[in-house]
Motif scaffolding. Structure first.
Motif, PDB file in Angstrom:
ATOM      1  N   UNK A  90      35.680  41.358  14.476  1.00  0.00           N
ATOM      2  CA  UNK A  90      34.782  42.022  13.527  1.00  0.00           C
ATOM      3  C   UNK A  90      33.873  40.986  12.870  1.00  0.00           C
ATOM      4  N   UNK A  91      34.421  39.830  12.514  1.00  0.00           N
ATOM      5  CA  UNK A  91      33.618  38.764  11.896  1.00  0.00           C
ATOM      6  C   UNK A  91      32.489  38.339  12.831  1.00  0.00           C
ATOM      7  N   UNK A  92      32.812  38.162  14.092  1.00  0.00           N
ATOM      8  CA  UNK A  92      31.796  37.770  15.073  1.00  0.00           C
ATOM      9  C   UNK A  92      30.692  38.815  15.171  1.00  0.00           C
ATOM     10  N   UNK A  93      31.075  40.070  15.346  1.00  0.00           N
ATOM     11  CA  UNK A  93      30.084  41.125  15.546  1.00  0.00           C
ATOM     12  C   UNK A  93      29.247  41.317  14.280  1.00  0.00           C
ATOM     13  N   UNK A  94      29.879  41.293  13.112  1.00  0.00           N
ATOM     14  CA  UNK A  94      29.129  41.440  11.860  1.00  0.00           C
ATOM     15  C   UNK A  94      28.160  40.275  11.658  1.00  0.00           C
ATOM     16  N   UNK A  95      28.611  39.073  11.941  1.00  0.00           N
ATOM     17  CA  UNK A  95      27.731  37.917  11.831  1.00  0.00           C
ATOM     18  C   UNK A  95      26.554  38.016  12.783  1.00  0.00           C
ATOM     19  N   UNK A  96      26.802  38.516  13.990  1.00  0.00           N
ATOM     20  CA  UNK A  96      25.732  38.656  14.977  1.00  0.00           C
ATOM     21  C   UNK A  96      24.737  39.746  14.585  1.00  0.00           C
ATOM     22  N   UNK A  97      25.215  40.821  13.955  1.00  0.00           N
ATOM     23  CA  UNK A  97      24.290  41.864  13.499  1.00  0.00           C
ATOM     24  C   UNK A  97      23.290  41.267  12.513  1.00  0.00           C
ATOM     25  N   UNK A  98      23.797  40.538  11.528  1.00  0.00           N
ATOM     26  CA  UNK A  98      22.908  39.926  10.538  1.00  0.00           C
ATOM     27  C   UNK A  98      21.986  38.895  11.192  1.00  0.00           C
ATOM     28  N   UNK A  99      22.518  38.121  12.105  1.00  0.00           N
ATOM     29  CA  UNK A  99      21.729  37.114  12.825  1.00  0.00           C
ATOM     30  C   UNK A  99      20.576  37.781  13.591  1.00  0.00           C
ATOM     31  N   UNK A 100      20.877  38.880  14.264  1.00  0.00           N
ATOM     32  CA  UNK A 100      19.856  39.604  15.019  1.00  0.00           C
ATOM     33  C   UNK A 100      18.811  40.201  14.077  1.00  0.00           C
ATOM     34  N   UNK A 101      19.240  40.666  12.904  1.00  0.00           N
ATOM     35  CA  UNK A 101      18.287  41.188  11.925  1.00  0.00           C
ATOM     36  C   UNK A 101      17.322  40.077  11.486  1.00  0.00           C
ATOM     37  N   UNK A 102      17.835  38.856  11.373  1.00  0.00           N
ATOM     38  CA  UNK A 102      16.977  37.719  11.055  1.00  0.00           C
ATOM     39  C   UNK A 102      15.973  37.447  12.157  1.00  0.00           C
ATOM     40  N   UNK A 103      16.392  37.613  13.414  1.00  0.00           N
ATOM     41  CA  UNK A 103      15.474  37.418  14.545  1.00  0.00           C
ATOM     42  C   UNK A 103      14.346  38.444  14.506  1.00  0.00           C
TER      43      UNK A 103
END
Length: 146
Positions: A90-103
């Motif tokens: 969950x930590x990985x996927x949540x971190x990636x969601x925010x990262x993608x929003x930054x992209x």
């Protein structure tokens, strides 16, 4: 056919498709999943509030840099919140969601301020891909996060 030609043709095709479809919600209109937020976590006490160590001080910035940095600062807290989840998946996927929003935020700034057609085409491609991945990951989080 060499790799450059194949890549160029693929980008031309993707650009044609992207130009036909309107860009949906911007990064600011997207919602970070509630299940990714760590309840009661005070980012300011962690020394990581809004942008962490990103202190721009008196550094001169143009409109593009301001737009990009503001977007990245707003996503920083979500990345940290997501990575603080106890479940590593969950930590990985949540971190990636925010990262993608930054992209997406960075790509939107390119579309607004950039001049180069190829760079703008890349930004459109990034937005389309990241939105699709965010939707998939958000659905996963809603199902899997406790």
């Amino acid at each position: 056919m060499n790799v450059f030609v194949k890549t160029s043709l693929a980008m031309i095709g993707a650009t044609a498709l992207l130009s036909l479809a309107p860009l949906a919600a911007s990064a600011q209109e997207m919602t970070y999943p509630e299940k990714c937020k760590t309840a009661g976590m005070d980012m300011s006490k962690m020394g990581m509030s809004s942008g962490g160590d990103m202190k721009m001080g008196d550094m001169p910035m143009g409109d593009y840099q301001k737009a990009t940095m503001e977007g990245m600062k707003s996503m920083h807290d979500d990345v940290v919140q997501g990575m603080m989840q106890k479940d590593p998946d969950v930590a990985f996927v949540c971190g990636m969601i925010a990262h993608h929003m930054g992209a997406i935020t960075m790509s939107e700034a390119e579309l607004k301020y950039g001049d180069d057609k190829a760079a703008k085409d890349m930004a459109k491609k990034v937005i389309a891909a990241q939105k699709k991945e965010i939707a998939y990951m958000t659905k996963w989080v809603e199902k899997e996060a406790k």
